[in-house]
Design a protein around this motif. Structure first.
Motif, PDB file in Angstrom:
ATOM      1  N   ARG A  91      31.762 -37.648 -20.036  1.00  0.00           N
ATOM      2  CA  ARG A  91      32.560 -36.430 -19.805  1.00  0.00           C
ATOM      3  C   ARG A  91      31.651 -35.210 -19.654  1.00  0.00           C
ATOM      4  NH1 ARG A  91      35.773 -38.324 -23.843  1.00  0.00           N
ATOM      5  NH2 ARG A  91      35.133 -36.722 -25.309  1.00  0.00           N
ATOM      6  N   LYS A  94      29.748 -35.249 -16.315  1.00  0.00           N
ATOM      7  CA  LYS A  94      30.649 -34.990 -15.174  1.00  0.00           C
ATOM      8  C   LYS A  94      31.110 -33.531 -15.165  1.00  0.00           C
ATOM      9  CE  LYS A  94      32.300 -39.732 -14.812  1.00  0.00           C
ATOM     10  NZ  LYS A  94      33.310 -40.664 -15.319  1.00  0.00           N
ATOM     11  N   ARG A  95      31.342 -32.991 -16.370  1.00  0.00           N
ATOM     12  CA  ARG A  95      31.789 -31.591 -16.466  1.00  0.00           C
ATOM     13  C   ARG A  95      30.723 -30.681 -15.837  1.00  0.00           C
ATOM     14  NH1 ARG A  95      33.048 -29.774 -22.449  1.00  0.00           N
ATOM     15  NH2 ARG A  95      34.079 -31.794 -22.448  1.00  0.00           N
ATOM     16  N   HIS A  98      30.321 -31.278 -11.835  1.00  0.00           N
ATOM     17  CA  HIS A  98      31.349 -30.734 -10.942  1.00  0.00           C
ATOM     18  C   HIS A  98      31.328 -29.215 -10.859  1.00  0.00           C
ATOM     19  CE1 HIS A  98      33.072 -34.547 -10.009  1.00  0.00           C
ATOM     20  NE2 HIS A  98      33.460 -34.806 -11.244  1.00  0.00           N
ATOM     21  N   PRO A 100      30.349 -25.844  -9.399  1.00  0.00           N
ATOM     22  CA  PRO A 100      29.782 -25.522  -8.088  1.00  0.00           C
ATOM     23  C   PRO A 100      28.310 -25.121  -8.239  1.00  0.00           C
ATOM     24  CG  PRO A 100      31.868 -24.375  -8.417  1.00  0.00           C
ATOM     25  CD  PRO A 100      31.515 -25.014  -9.721  1.00  0.00           C
ATOM     26  N   TYR A 113      23.437 -39.751 -17.243  1.00  0.00           N
ATOM     27  CA  TYR A 113      24.326 -40.433 -18.194  1.00  0.00           C
ATOM     28  C   TYR A 113      23.636 -41.637 -18.821  1.00  0.00           C
ATOM     29  CZ  TYR A 113      27.634 -44.119 -19.395  1.00  0.00           C
ATOM     30  OH  TYR A 113      28.265 -45.157 -20.025  1.00  0.00           O
TER      31      TYR A 113
ATOM     32  N   LYS B 230      26.965 -18.060 -11.843  1.00  0.00           N
ATOM     33  CA  LYS B 230      26.021 -19.160 -11.674  1.00  0.00           C
ATOM     34  C   LYS B 230      26.653 -20.339 -10.925  1.00  0.00           C
ATOM     35  CE  LYS B 230      22.104 -20.800 -14.112  1.00  0.00           C
ATOM     36  NZ  LYS B 230      21.262 -20.481 -15.242  1.00  0.00           N
ATOM     37  N   THR B 231      27.971 -20.405 -10.981  1.00  0.00           N
ATOM     38  CA  THR B 231      28.682 -21.492 -10.298  1.00  0.00           C
ATOM     39  C   THR B 231      28.772 -21.190  -8.801  1.00  0.00           C
ATOM     40  OG1 THR B 231      30.695 -20.342 -10.975  1.00  0.00           O
ATOM     41  CG2 THR B 231      30.052 -22.263 -12.270  1.00  0.00           C
ATOM     42  N   ALA B 232      27.608 -21.075  -8.170  1.00  0.00           N
ATOM     43  CA  ALA B 232      27.520 -20.826  -6.729  1.00  0.00           C
ATOM     44  C   ALA B 232      28.360 -19.628  -6.297  1.00  0.00           C
ATOM     45  CB  ALA B 232      27.904 -22.079  -5.930  1.00  0.00           C
ATOM     46  N   PRO B 236      35.360 -22.093 -10.073  1.00  0.00           N
ATOM     47  CA  PRO B 236      35.316 -23.560  -9.923  1.00  0.00           C
ATOM     48  C   PRO B 236      36.653 -24.183  -9.523  1.00  0.00           C
ATOM     49  CG  PRO B 236      34.372 -22.875 -12.023  1.00  0.00           C
ATOM     50  CD  PRO B 236      35.044 -21.673 -11.427  1.00  0.00           C
ATOM     51  N   TYR B 240      38.689 -31.965 -10.610  1.00  0.00           N
ATOM     52  CA  TYR B 240      37.951 -33.017 -11.319  1.00  0.00           C
ATOM     53  C   TYR B 240      37.954 -32.832 -12.838  1.00  0.00           C
ATOM     54  CZ  TYR B 240      36.268 -34.665  -6.827  1.00  0.00           C
ATOM     55  OH  TYR B 240      36.210 -35.170  -5.544  1.00  0.00           O
ATOM     56  N   ASP B 243      37.729 -35.818 -15.080  1.00  0.00           N
ATOM     57  CA  ASP B 243      36.431 -36.450 -15.308  1.00  0.00           C
ATOM     58  C   ASP B 243      35.735 -35.881 -16.548  1.00  0.00           C
ATOM     59  OD1 ASP B 243      36.297 -38.296 -13.330  1.00  0.00           O
ATOM     60  OD2 ASP B 243      35.097 -37.090 -11.944  1.00  0.00           O
ATOM     61  N   GLY B 244      35.906 -34.585 -16.769  1.00  0.00           N
ATOM     62  CA  GLY B 244      35.083 -33.916 -17.768  1.00  0.00           C
ATOM     63  C   GLY B 244      35.763 -33.565 -19.072  1.00  0.00           C
ATOM     64  N   TYR B 245      37.077 -33.704 -19.147  1.00  0.00           N
ATOM     65  CA  TYR B 245      37.781 -33.256 -20.348  1.00  0.00           C
ATOM     66  C   TYR B 245      38.822 -34.276 -20.804  1.00  0.00           C
ATOM     67  CZ  TYR B 245      36.065 -28.546 -19.223  1.00  0.00           C
ATOM     68  OH  TYR B 245      35.280 -27.458 -18.943  1.00  0.00           O
ATOM     69  N   THR B 246      38.963 -34.408 -22.105  1.00  0.00           N
ATOM     70  CA  THR B 246      40.156 -35.062 -22.619  1.00  0.00           C
ATOM     71  C   THR B 246      41.268 -34.011 -22.574  1.00  0.00           C
ATOM     72  OG1 THR B 246      39.767 -34.349 -24.878  1.00  0.00           O
ATOM     73  CG2 THR B 246      38.799 -36.464 -24.229  1.00  0.00           C
ATOM     74  N   GLU B 249      40.644 -31.360 -25.186  1.00  0.00           N
ATOM     75  CA  GLU B 249      39.517 -30.480 -24.831  1.00  0.00           C
ATOM     76  C   GLU B 249      39.943 -29.473 -23.766  1.00  0.00           C
ATOM     77  OE1 GLU B 249      35.695 -33.510 -25.586  1.00  0.00           O
ATOM     78  OE2 GLU B 249      36.616 -33.383 -23.609  1.00  0.00           O
ATOM     79  N   LEU B 304      32.880 -42.625  -9.969  1.00  0.00           N
ATOM     80  CA  LEU B 304      31.457 -42.277  -9.955  1.00  0.00           C
ATOM     81  C   LEU B 304      30.589 -43.401 -10.511  1.00  0.00           C
ATOM     82  CD1 LEU B 304      31.838 -38.596 -11.170  1.00  0.00           C
ATOM     83  CD2 LEU B 304      31.124 -39.341  -8.900  1.00  0.00           C
ATOM     84  N   GLY B 305      31.221 -44.400 -11.081  1.00  0.00           N
ATOM     85  CA  GLY B 305      30.461 -45.535 -11.599  1.00  0.00           C
ATOM     86  C   GLY B 305      29.902 -45.329 -12.994  1.00  0.00           C
ATOM     87  N   PHE B 306      30.340 -44.300 -13.645  1.00  0.00           N
ATOM     88  CA  PHE B 306      29.948 -44.135 -15.060  1.00  0.00           C
ATOM     89  C   PHE B 306      30.968 -43.296 -15.788  1.00  0.00           C
ATOM     90  CE2 PHE B 306      28.176 -40.389 -13.054  1.00  0.00           C
ATOM     91  CZ  PHE B 306      28.247 -39.387 -13.987  1.00  0.00           C
TER      92      PHE B 306
END
Lengths: 157, 306
Positions: A91, A94-95, A98, A100, A113, B230-232, B236, B240, B243-246, B249, B304-306
């Protein structure tokens, strides 16, 4: 003289207890400060890992981890944080991935990972075992399988 | 003289009177420590830490009168200040002067002087894109920070804005706030509609209600510019987050927000957009639905395979 010493110890004890009492009462108001302190603590720890005994593939992945993650935050944060389970790392990576402009593609993300999962199973083994013990039987079996998958891929190669 | 007395007088007094000494019982020490411990806790909770605001808060009768319950517009203004500080003050400033690159001023703004319906539309629906305020051009986006407020709170905030920092445009009543909200919410789903929806569908309604789309885009794919972030330099995407949070969370993050956005150039200006602290604004059940919606956005089949 003996009585004075006893009185001194007694007064010190009183002071400590009074401070403890006041501190406990205030603890609930300081959650955010504690979270920040926790992150600061991670960041004050070592920023590098001795990977000389890890398999070559994992050492290579350590290079990717060092290069990519240091773009945005101190490496000491993930190195010393309390993540250890494969899903926690999945997690977290990936966080970051993703976001940008992270510059981390899926191949890099997987390398990072795998490094973090492998490293946790060695360097943070006690923490990992503790976390595994608290999982349900199914979740534990899934986590153990993911750790094994990484070891099978890199060990003895 | 009796024989006994004679005998006593003849005895040499070789020692003075002595006091018996015994150790203090341990339970007294333990009890004293416990009492002191709970005393310290009680002191912390109730003492006010000797703050003069607690023990001598007023210096005159006039000052005391200022703190008395108010009625009508004065009450709304008094109620509006804390709500303003929580929802608006971070960007528009406690002094209503706004912040360069972040939010235009409210003091002396012609938008504040407009009719209530036009003014109320901004906190209720948000504002995105170019706008001119007091002769200056601004091009930012604001989330509908008033969408989650009650009509009374919204009226109080608008009254505070219209009657502070030299503004004198009159109070806003709860009924006026209610009417403005009804005009904007014309297409919002009814309670019966919401009851029939899935959590994800309700979450989409929450996404629209609170103007998440203003910053994260109507399809949650992000892309709204956020200079020097900083995020370009963009806000955001959310597709996705699964992918990154329960779920927990994610809800905690939305509640907490992110006030300090990391800068692309550390010496450059503060990025104008940040994630507001939605905890006090969106209800728990709405947050639950919103999380269900956001977690459903991940494109199917991507692995993503992981």
């Amino acid at each position: 003289m003996r009585m004075n010493n006893k009185l001194g110890v007694f007064l010190l004890g009183l002071t400590a207890l009074a401070l403890l009492g006041a501190g406990m009462a205030r603890a609930e108001d300081q959650l955010d400060a504690e979270t920040k302190a926790r992150i600061d603590k991670y960041e004050q720890g070592p920023a590098t890992i001795d990977v000389s005994k890890y398999p070559q593939g994992i050492q290579d992945n350590y290079g990717t981890f060092s290069q990519k993650c240091a773009q945005c935050h101190k490496l000491s944060r993930p190195v010393n944080c309390d993540y250890a389970l494969p899903d926690e790392w999945s997690r977290y990576v990936k966080r970051m991935m993703h976001k940008p402009g992270s510059g981390i593609d899926s191949a890099d993300g997987k390398k990072i990972y795998e490094f973090l999962t492998y490293d946790s199973s060695v360097r943070k083994k006690a923490m990992l075992d503790d976390k595994l013990a608290k999982l349900s039987a199914d979740d534990k079996a899934a986590a153990v399988a993911k750790i094994k998958e990484v070891h099978d891929k890199y060990d003895n190669k | 003289m009796s024989d006994e007395l004679k005998s006593n007088l003849s005895q040499p007094s070789d020692a003075g009177p002595t006091a018996a000494r015994s150790t203090m019982p341990i339970w007294i020490i333990v009890l004293t420590l416990l009492l002191l411990f709970f005393g310290a806790v009680y002191f912390d909770h109730h003492s006010g830490w000797f703050d003069k605001q607690v023990y001598a808060p007023y210096t005159s009768a006039d000052q005391l009168a200022l703190y008395q319950p108010k009625s009508g517009a004065a009450a709304a203004q008094a109620r509006g200040r804390p709500a303003y500080e929580a929802a608006c003050g971070v960007c528009h400033g406690s002094d209503g002067l706004g912040k360069l690159g972040q939010a235009p001023p409210l003091a002396g703004s012609e938008w504040v002087a407009k009719d209530v319906a036009s003014l109320a539309r901004i906190p209720l629906a948000g504002l995105n894109g170019p706008v001119q305020v007091a002769g200056k051009d601004w091009n930012l986006s604001m989330a509908p920070m008033g969408a989650g407020m009650s009509d009374a709170d919204l009226a109080a905030v608008l009254t505070y804005i219209r009657e502070s920092w030299g503004n004198k445009y009159g109070a806003v009543s709860t009924d006026e706030a209610k009417t403005a909200r009804a005009a904007i919410n014309g297409n919002a789903p009814s309670a019966a509609d919401l009851a029939r929806m899935t959590p994800g569908e309700r979450g989409h309604a929450v996404y629209q209600k609170f103007g998440c789309a203003q910053c994260h885009g109507p399809d949650a794919k992000g892309g709204v510019p956020n200079p020097n972030a900083k995020t370009a330099e963009q806000i955001p995407s959310l597709i996705y987050v699964a992918d990154g949070y329960t779920k927990d969370e994610l809800i905690n993050f939305i509640k907490r927000g992110e006030r300090d956005i990391p800068r692309m150039n550390p010496a450059g200006p503060e990025p104008p957009h940040f994630m507001p602290q939605w905890g006090p604004i969106i209800t728990d059940s709405e947050l639950d639905d919103l999380a269900a919606y956001l977690l459903s956005l991940k494109p199917k089949g991507e692995n993503l395979g992981f």
